[in-house]
Design a protein around this motif. Structure first.
Motif, PDB file in Angstrom:
ATOM      1  N   ILE A  92       1.211  -7.772  22.523  1.00 57.67           N
ATOM      2  CA  ILE A  92       2.256  -8.080  23.503  1.00 57.67           C
ATOM      3  C   ILE A  92       3.499  -8.641  22.821  1.00 57.67           C
ATOM      4  O   ILE A  92       4.624  -8.332  23.209  1.00 57.67           O
ATOM      5  CB  ILE A  92       1.720  -9.075  24.555  1.00 57.67           C
ATOM      6  CG1 ILE A  92       0.601  -8.419  25.370  1.00 57.67           C
ATOM      7  CG2 ILE A  92       2.831  -9.566  25.472  1.00 57.67           C
ATOM      8  CD1 ILE A  92      -0.193  -9.393  26.215  1.00 57.67           C
ATOM      9  N   ASP A  93       3.289  -9.452  21.795  1.00 58.64           N
ATOM     10  CA  ASP A  93       4.398 -10.129  21.098  1.00 58.64           C
ATOM     11  C   ASP A  93       4.271  -9.894  19.589  1.00 58.64           C
ATOM     12  O   ASP A  93       3.972 -10.820  18.830  1.00 58.64           O
ATOM     13  CB  ASP A  93       4.352 -11.629  21.436  1.00 58.64           C
ATOM     14  CG  ASP A  93       5.504 -12.414  20.849  1.00 58.64           C
ATOM     15  OD1 ASP A  93       6.540 -11.813  20.514  1.00 58.64           O
ATOM     16  OD2 ASP A  93       5.357 -13.647  20.735  1.00 58.64           O
ATOM     17  N   PRO A  94       4.501  -8.660  19.119  1.00 61.80           N
ATOM     18  CA  PRO A  94       4.239  -8.335  17.710  1.00 61.80           C
ATOM     19  C   PRO A  94       5.120  -9.087  16.713  1.00 61.80           C
ATOM     20  O   PRO A  94       4.733  -9.257  15.558  1.00 61.80           O
ATOM     21  CB  PRO A  94       4.493  -6.832  17.632  1.00 61.80           C
ATOM     22  CG  PRO A  94       5.342  -6.518  18.809  1.00 61.80           C
ATOM     23  CD  PRO A  94       4.993  -7.512  19.864  1.00 61.80           C
ATOM     24  N   PHE A  95       6.286  -9.563  17.135  1.00 66.13           N
ATOM     25  CA  PHE A  95       7.155 -10.293  16.225  1.00 66.13           C
ATOM     26  C   PHE A  95       6.960 -11.806  16.318  1.00 66.13           C
ATOM     27  O   PHE A  95       7.630 -12.567  15.631  1.00 66.13           O
ATOM     28  CB  PHE A  95       8.622  -9.934  16.488  1.00 66.13           C
ATOM     29  CG  PHE A  95       8.914  -8.489  16.175  1.00 66.13           C
ATOM     30  CD1 PHE A  95       8.886  -8.026  14.877  1.00 66.13           C
ATOM     31  CD2 PHE A  95       9.203  -7.598  17.191  1.00 66.13           C
ATOM     32  CE1 PHE A  95       9.151  -6.705  14.578  1.00 66.13           C
ATOM     33  CE2 PHE A  95       9.462  -6.271  16.909  1.00 66.13           C
ATOM     34  CZ  PHE A  95       9.430  -5.814  15.599  1.00 66.13           C
ATOM     35  N   GLY A  96       6.036 -12.245  17.166  1.00 63.03           N
ATOM     36  CA  GLY A  96       5.719 -13.658  17.272  1.00 63.03           C
ATOM     37  C   GLY A  96       6.864 -14.511  17.779  1.00 63.03           C
ATOM     38  O   GLY A  96       7.018 -15.656  17.383  1.00 63.03           O
ATOM     39  N   LYS A  97       7.639 -13.969  18.684  1.00 61.94           N
ATOM     40  CA  LYS A  97       8.818 -14.689  19.188  1.00 61.94           C
ATOM     41  C   LYS A  97       8.507 -15.551  20.410  1.00 61.94           C
ATOM     42  O   LYS A  97       9.214 -16.517  20.665  1.00 61.94           O
ATOM     43  CB  LYS A  97       9.931 -13.697  19.570  1.00 61.94           C
ATOM     44  CG  LYS A  97      10.456 -12.889  18.416  1.00 61.94           C
ATOM     45  CD  LYS A  97      11.308 -13.749  17.531  1.00 61.94           C
ATOM     46  CE  LYS A  97      11.939 -12.897  16.449  1.00 61.94           C
ATOM     47  NZ  LYS A  97      12.640 -13.684  15.471  1.00 61.94           N
ATOM     48  N   TYR A  98       7.480 -15.207  21.178  1.00 59.77           N
ATOM     49  CA  TYR A  98       7.276 -15.871  22.465  1.00 59.77           C
ATOM     50  C   TYR A  98       5.896 -16.519  22.625  1.00 59.77           C
ATOM     51  O   TYR A  98       5.795 -17.687  22.934  1.00 59.77           O
ATOM     52  CB  TYR A  98       7.527 -14.890  23.613  1.00 59.77           C
ATOM     53  CG  TYR A  98       8.882 -14.233  23.500  1.00 59.77           C
ATOM     54  CD1 TYR A  98      10.038 -14.938  23.800  1.00 59.77           C
ATOM     55  CD2 TYR A  98       9.004 -12.933  23.042  1.00 59.77           C
ATOM     56  CE1 TYR A  98      11.287 -14.359  23.674  1.00 59.77           C
ATOM     57  CE2 TYR A  98      10.258 -12.345  22.908  1.00 59.77           C
ATOM     58  CZ  TYR A  98      11.389 -13.053  23.219  1.00 59.77           C
ATOM     59  OH  TYR A  98      12.620 -12.480  23.080  1.00 59.77           O
ATOM     60  N   ILE A  99       4.832 -15.748  22.423  1.00 58.38           N
ATOM     61  CA  ILE A  99       3.502 -16.303  22.683  1.00 58.38           C
ATOM     62  C   ILE A  99       2.568 -16.253  21.476  1.00 58.38           C
ATOM     63  O   ILE A  99       1.602 -16.998  21.422  1.00 58.38           O
ATOM     64  CB  ILE A  99       2.827 -15.605  23.900  1.00 58.38           C
ATOM     65  CG1 ILE A  99       2.726 -14.102  23.681  1.00 58.38           C
ATOM     66  CG2 ILE A  99       3.558 -15.940  25.175  1.00 58.38           C
ATOM     67  CD1 ILE A  99       1.976 -13.362  24.769  1.00 58.38           C
ATOM     68  N   ALA A 100       2.851 -15.376  20.520  1.00 53.33           N
ATOM     69  CA  ALA A 100       1.992 -15.269  19.338  1.00 53.33           C
ATOM     70  C   ALA A 100       2.411 -16.309  18.298  1.00 53.33           C
ATOM     71  O   ALA A 100       3.569 -16.721  18.251  1.00 53.33           O
ATOM     72  CB  ALA A 100       2.088 -13.864  18.743  1.00 53.33           C
ATOM     73  N   ASP A 101       1.464 -16.710  17.482  1.00 50.56           N
ATOM     74  CA  ASP A 101       1.750 -17.706  16.441  1.00 50.56           C
ATOM     75  C   ASP A 101       2.163 -17.019  15.139  1.00 50.56           C
ATOM     76  O   ASP A 101       1.494 -17.108  14.135  1.00 50.56           O
ATOM     77  CB  ASP A 101       0.553 -18.621  16.223  1.00 50.56           C
ATOM     78  CG  ASP A 101      -0.671 -17.880  15.735  1.00 50.56           C
ATOM     79  OD1 ASP A 101      -0.688 -16.636  15.798  1.00 50.56           O
ATOM     80  OD2 ASP A 101      -1.617 -18.537  15.273  1.00 50.56           O
ATOM     81  N   GLY A 102       3.247 -16.312  15.196  1.00 45.55           N
ATOM     82  CA  GLY A 102       3.753 -15.592  14.036  1.00 45.55           C
ATOM     83  C   GLY A 102       3.678 -14.087  14.251  1.00 45.55           C
ATOM     84  O   GLY A 102       2.971 -13.596  15.127  1.00 45.55           O
ATOM     85  N   ALA A 103       4.421 -13.368  13.433  1.00 46.24           N
ATOM     86  CA  ALA A 103       4.491 -11.913  13.540  1.00 46.24           C
ATOM     87  C   ALA A 103       3.233 -11.266  12.962  1.00 46.24           C
ATOM     88  O   ALA A 103       2.742 -11.669  11.914  1.00 46.24           O
ATOM     89  CB  ALA A 103       5.723 -11.403  12.811  1.00 46.24           C
ATOM     90  N   LYS A 104       2.712 -10.304  13.675  1.00 45.08           N
ATOM     91  CA  LYS A 104       1.573  -9.506  13.212  1.00 45.08           C
ATOM     92  C   LYS A 104       1.793  -8.058  13.654  1.00 45.08           C
ATOM     93  O   LYS A 104       1.015  -7.491  14.408  1.00 45.08           O
ATOM     94  CB  LYS A 104       0.263 -10.026  13.810  1.00 45.08           C
ATOM     95  CG  LYS A 104      -0.135 -11.395  13.336  1.00 45.08           C
ATOM     96  CD  LYS A 104      -0.839 -11.334  12.013  1.00 45.08           C
ATOM     97  CE  LYS A 104      -1.522 -12.627  11.700  1.00 45.08           C
ATOM     98  NZ  LYS A 104      -0.751 -13.515  10.886  1.00 45.08           N
TER      99      LYS A 104
END
Length: 138
Positions: A92-104
């Motif tokens: 959902i958030d591959p660049f880790g901008k909103y909900i992920a803890d970093g880009a993956k």
């Protein structure tokens, strides 16, 4: 063209399962590290990896060959769904901008494996290059 496309999808998705199954069998430390980080450690342990890795290799081989298609194609789809759920935040958030803890961003192709598995099932009737089709099995 349809049969060749399905053959290539089967080979690529099935071989991917085989490769990750082999990681579970031959590189238990690596498999445990992935489990600990993304699956809360629930899939860690030598015996768990032995069982899951063996099952994964078997399903991957059946898919790649086009054998027991009703079972193997569905099992592959379920495997990829189960694999994508814990990393959904990175999809959902591959660049880790909103909900992920970093880009993956490297996790996003997991969707391709999932959707390819759906295509293989949806177009199974055109899967003429599978072993099952050559043997006259559905």
């Amino acid at each position: 063209m349809k049969a060749i496309s399905l053959l290539l999808l089967r080979l690529s998705t099935g071989i991917y399962l085989i490769l990750w199954g082999m990681v579970k069998l031959a590189a238990v430390d690596m498999a445990n590290a992935v489990s600990d980080k993304y699956y809360g450690g629930y899939l860690s342990g030598e015996m768990i990896n032995l069982g899951l890795g063996s099952l994964q290799v078997i399903i991957g081989a059946l898919v790649a060959l086009g054998v027991a298609r009703t079972f193997s194609y569905t099992a592959q789809l379920v495997w990829y769904i189960a694999g994508i759920l814990p990393i959904m935040v990175y999809i959902i958030d591959p660049f880790g901008k909103y909900i992920a803890d970093g880009a993956k961003l490297t996790f996003f192709p997991s969707t391709t494996l999932l959707f390819a598995s759906m295509v293989i099932i949806a177009f199974r009737e055109f899967d003429d290059l599978s072993i099952d089709a050559k043997r006259g099995r559905p």
